[in-house]
Design a protein around this motif. Structure first.
Motif, PDB file in Angstrom:
ATOM      1  N   UNK A  36       1.063  -1.325  -0.072  1.00 41.34           N
ATOM      2  CA  UNK A  36       0.148   0.092   0.064  1.00 41.34           C
ATOM      3  C   UNK A  36       0.644   1.242   0.238  1.00 41.34           C
ATOM      4  N   UNK A  38       0.876   5.423   0.913  1.00 48.88           N
ATOM      5  CA  UNK A  38       0.166   6.559   1.679  1.00 48.88           C
ATOM      6  C   UNK A  38       0.826   8.065   1.474  1.00 48.88           C
ATOM      7  N   UNK A  41      -1.166  12.976   4.353  1.00 54.08           N
ATOM      8  CA  UNK A  41      -2.371  13.310   4.664  1.00 54.08           C
ATOM      9  C   UNK A  41      -3.735  12.536   4.134  1.00 54.08           C
ATOM     10  N   UNK A  42      -3.198  11.441   3.297  1.00 54.96           N
ATOM     11  CA  UNK A  42      -4.224  10.583   2.665  1.00 54.96           C
ATOM     12  C   UNK A  42      -4.328   9.304   3.417  1.00 54.96           C
ATOM     13  N   UNK A  43      -5.154   8.522   2.673  1.00 55.11           N
ATOM     14  CA  UNK A  43      -5.665   7.125   3.336  1.00 55.11           C
ATOM     15  C   UNK A  43      -4.459   6.054   2.476  1.00 55.11           C
ATOM     16  N   UNK A  44      -4.787   5.012   2.819  1.00 53.07           N
ATOM     17  CA  UNK A  44      -3.924   3.850   2.019  1.00 53.07           C
ATOM     18  C   UNK A  44      -4.438   3.519   0.691  1.00 53.07           C
ATOM     19  N   UNK A  46      -4.065   0.859  -2.496  1.00 56.97           N
ATOM     20  CA  UNK A  46      -3.296  -0.483  -2.851  1.00 56.97           C
ATOM     21  C   UNK A  46      -2.683  -0.371  -4.050  1.00 56.97           C
ATOM     22  N   UNK A  90       4.054   0.700   2.538  1.00 51.28           N
ATOM     23  CA  UNK A  90       3.617  -0.081   3.476  1.00 51.28           C
ATOM     24  C   UNK A  90       3.569  -1.600   2.952  1.00 51.28           C
ATOM     25  N   UNK A 104       0.867  -5.218   9.064  1.00 50.93           N
ATOM     26  CA  UNK A 104       1.735  -4.073   8.341  1.00 50.93           C
ATOM     27  C   UNK A 104       3.125  -3.989   8.749  1.00 50.93           C
TER      28      UNK A 104
END
Lengths: 114, 112
Positions: A36, A38, A41-44, A46, A90, A104
């Motif tokens: 993943x 990131x 300031x953002x999400x994860x 894929x 990650x 993770x």
């Protein structure tokens, strides 16, 4: 117990150069592996996943990863990085589905220099 | 349409308060999770909820309680907030076999 090791906390790469991010895992059954990304300031998001079959998997944004069972590794590669690739990466391992969730690694911070 | 959505995106609150973070997924997934990302970016699972079965990470204080009104929602309620609760909390969901987990955008909680 399952675990993921990302040995490089920070990596600096010049724009246009190749990239390899390392990931080693420990898992008691057949591993399901993920990378993943990131952005700040953002999400994860894929990048790619490995469940079975061909050990070289292709993902989004030009990334690929190779599963090596003998080395318990799932390294991420990109032949030529772009400044927009600067982010936290990650590696994760988990079961094929269900409540156990993903484990993770601690992440690798990728810095792109001009 | 956002697959996994969390609200609020930012939450600043005082110690001792009680707060909730909401999560909704429109993917029809059976399993939802809460993860905590600490200041060093380490992601650790807190809870998972699968077909009304709650699995709790034993290291999570009982001040944290997930609540699932239905399969599409998994909210996180936190009582008596402490400074150490400051983190980014991610909701995620996962479907049937051989699929990945989808993550929300995260909620940055700051306890002052």
């Amino acid at each position: 117990a399952q675990s993921v090791t990302q040995p490089d906390i920070h990596i600096t790469v010049s724009e246009g150069a190749s990239l390899e991010l390392r990931c080693n895992y420990s898992y008691g059954a057949t591993p399901y592996l993920f990378w993943y990304v990131q952005s700040p300031g953002q999400g994860l998001q894929l990048l790619l996943k490995y469940f079975s079959g061909d050990t070289l998997v292709q993902g989004i944004k030009g990334f690929e990863a190779e599963f090596k069972r003998s080395q318990s590794s799932f390294n991420l590669r990109k032949p030529s990085v772009h400044w927009s690739d600067a982010a936290e990466y990650f590696c994760a391992v988990g079961p094929p589905w269900g409540a156990d969730g993903l484990t993770f690694g601690k992440g690798t911070h990728l810095i792109i220099q001009p | 349409d956002t697959a996994v959505s969390q609200t609020p995106k930012y939450l600043v609150t005082q110690m001792g308060n009680d707060k909730s973070i909401k999560c909704e997924q429109n993917l029809g997934h059976d399993t939802m999770y809460w993860y905590k990302q600490d200041s060093k970016k380490f992601l650790k699972i807190m809870f998972s909820y699968n077909n009304k079965e709650l699995i709790i990470n034993e290291t999570v204080p009982n001040r944290f309680s997930p609540k699932s009104p239905d399969k599409a929602h998994l909210n996180l309620h936190i009582n008596s907030l402490e400074l150490g609760d400051s983190a980014v909390y991610f909701c995620a969901s996962r479907g049937s076999a051989n699929t990945e987990a989808f993550f929300g955008q995260g909620t940055r909680l700051t306890v002052v």
